[in-house]
Motif scaffolding. Structure first.
Motif, mmCIF file in Angstrom:
data_model
loop_
_atom_site.group_PDB
_atom_site.id
_atom_site.type_symbol
_atom_site.label_atom_id
_atom_site.label_comp_id
_atom_site.label_asym_id
_atom_site.label_seq_id
_atom_site.Cartn_x
_atom_site.Cartn_y
_atom_site.Cartn_z
ATOM 1 N N TRP A 12 77.959 20.527 26.007
ATOM 2 C CA TRP A 12 78.384 21.930 26.025
ATOM 3 C C TRP A 12 77.419 22.800 25.221
ATOM 4 O O TRP A 12 77.146 23.935 25.594
ATOM 5 N N SER A 13 76.935 22.292 24.098
ATOM 6 C CA SER A 13 75.976 23.058 23.289
ATOM 7 C C SER A 13 74.689 23.302 24.054
ATOM 8 O O SER A 13 74.153 24.415 24.038
ATOM 9 N N ILE A 14 74.189 22.276 24.718
ATOM 10 C CA ILE A 14 72.965 22.431 25.509
ATOM 11 C C ILE A 14 73.175 23.470 26.602
ATOM 12 O O ILE A 14 72.285 24.270 26.897
ATOM 13 N N LEU A 15 74.374 23.482 27.180
ATOM 14 C CA LEU A 15 74.689 24.431 28.252
ATOM 15 C C LEU A 15 75.096 25.811 27.729
ATOM 16 O O LEU A 15 75.330 26.728 28.516
ATOM 17 N N GLY A 16 75.180 25.969 26.409
ATOM 18 C CA GLY A 16 75.523 27.257 25.822
ATOM 19 C C GLY A 16 77.005 27.587 25.848
ATOM 20 O O GLY A 16 77.379 28.755 25.702
ATOM 21 N N ARG A 17 77.837 26.586 26.018
ATOM 22 C CA ARG A 17 79.287 26.811 26.041
ATOM 23 C C ARG A 17 79.859 26.730 24.627
ATOM 24 O O ARG A 17 79.308 26.049 23.768
ATOM 25 N N PRO A 18 80.978 27.400 24.378
ATOM 26 C CA PRO A 18 81.585 27.365 23.040
ATOM 27 C C PRO A 18 82.154 25.973 22.722
ATOM 28 O O PRO A 18 82.746 25.331 23.587
ATOM 29 N N VAL A 19 81.942 25.527 21.484
ATOM 30 C CA VAL A 19 82.374 24.188 21.088
ATOM 31 C C VAL A 19 83.288 24.194 19.861
ATOM 32 O O VAL A 19 83.668 23.138 19.369
ATOM 33 N N GLY A 20 83.639 25.373 19.381
ATOM 34 C CA GLY A 20 84.415 25.484 18.141
ATOM 35 C C GLY A 20 85.689 24.666 18.119
ATOM 36 O O GLY A 20 85.985 23.989 17.127
ATOM 37 N N LYS A 21 86.464 24.695 19.190
ATOM 38 C CA LYS A 21 87.726 23.939 19.218
ATOM 39 C C LYS A 21 87.474 22.436 19.149
ATOM 40 O O LYS A 21 88.211 21.710 18.486
ATOM 41 N N LEU A 22 86.436 21.986 19.836
ATOM 42 C CA LEU A 22 86.114 20.558 19.783
ATOM 43 C C LEU A 22 85.644 20.149 18.393
ATOM 44 O O LEU A 22 86.038 19.099 17.881
ATOM 45 N N VAL A 23 84.812 20.964 17.780
ATOM 46 C CA VAL A 23 84.323 20.658 16.441
ATOM 47 C C VAL A 23 85.496 20.585 15.468
ATOM 48 O O VAL A 23 85.529 19.730 14.581
ATOM 49 N N GLY A 24 86.481 21.439 15.655
ATOM 50 C CA GLY A 24 87.666 21.438 14.803
ATOM 51 C C GLY A 24 88.434 20.125 14.829
ATOM 52 O O GLY A 24 89.152 19.797 13.880
ATOM 53 N N ARG A 25 88.269 19.347 15.886
ATOM 54 C CA ARG A 25 88.967 18.058 16.005
ATOM 55 C C ARG A 25 88.270 16.951 15.210
ATOM 56 O O ARG A 25 88.751 15.832 15.161
ATOM 57 N N LEU A 26 87.148 17.269 14.575
ATOM 58 C CA LEU A 26 86.359 16.249 13.880
ATOM 59 C C LEU A 26 86.517 16.279 12.366
ATOM 60 O O LEU A 26 85.780 15.606 11.652
ATOM 61 N N GLY A 27 87.480 17.028 11.865
ATOM 62 C CA GLY A 27 87.625 17.221 10.425
ATOM 63 C C GLY A 27 87.872 15.966 9.620
ATOM 64 O O GLY A 27 87.415 15.855 8.490
ATOM 65 N N SER A 28 88.560 14.992 10.167
ATOM 66 C CA SER A 28 88.913 13.800 9.382
ATOM 67 C C SER A 28 88.130 12.556 9.805
ATOM 68 O O SER A 28 88.550 11.437 9.536
ATOM 69 N N VAL A 29 86.996 12.739 10.416
ATOM 70 C CA VAL A 29 86.194 11.611 10.903
ATOM 71 C C VAL A 29 85.532 10.885 9.729
ATOM 72 O O VAL A 29 85.039 11.515 8.799
#
Length: 140
Positions: A12-29
């Motif tokens: 999605w980043s390469i395609l220029g799409r927003p990724v904020g919600k997905l990144v938010g799911r990585l908080g406890s990794v």
């Protein structure tokens, strides 16, 4: 699931799409665990990937391990390592030959350019030392 999220963030980043919600799911990794796995994957594939590719991947790996690295950058780095070492590609090498290497090159170049400002001289020295271990005597 985390690896799939990281791969999705990468694409999605390469395609220029927003990724904020997905990144938010990585908080406890547990990033240390994933970094350790990525190390093994890179080491196992190093001879197949070659020194130039592994050098950039190692630099990315050292940025991944750095505590100051953002969740987005960690996701991009982990996603790129997984994509490059995985036998699955958008353009399989077996079918597309030289063109089949291009998708890996695009992924590596994209992520490396995103985080290269975070690479320290210490990270570069550690990467070179690792390359000497993995590829010696190929490295002068």
């Amino acid at each position: 699931m985390i690896l799939l999220i990281c791969l999705t963030i990468l694409v999605w980043s390469i395609l220029g799409r927003p990724v904020g919600k997905l990144v938010g799911r990585l908080g406890s990794v547990d990033w240390k665990r994933y970094a350790d796995n990525a190390w093994r994957w890179m080491r196992d594939k190093a001879g197949h990937l070659g020194i130039a590719v592994v050098r950039k991947m190692l630099l990315l790996w050292y940025v991944l391990k750095d505590d100051s690295t953002s969740l987005l950058d960690r996701a991009l780095i982990l996603g790129s390592i997984v994509y490059i070492v995985s036998p699955m590609d958008l353009l399989p090498r077996a079918a597309f030959h030289l063109l089949g290497i291009c998708d890996d090159a695009v992924v590596l170049a994209y992520v490396y350019n995103k985080v290269k400002g975070k690479i320290t001289p210490e990270m570069e020295a550690e990467a070179e030392a690792t390359l000497r271990q993995w590829f010696n005597p190929a490295i002068a």
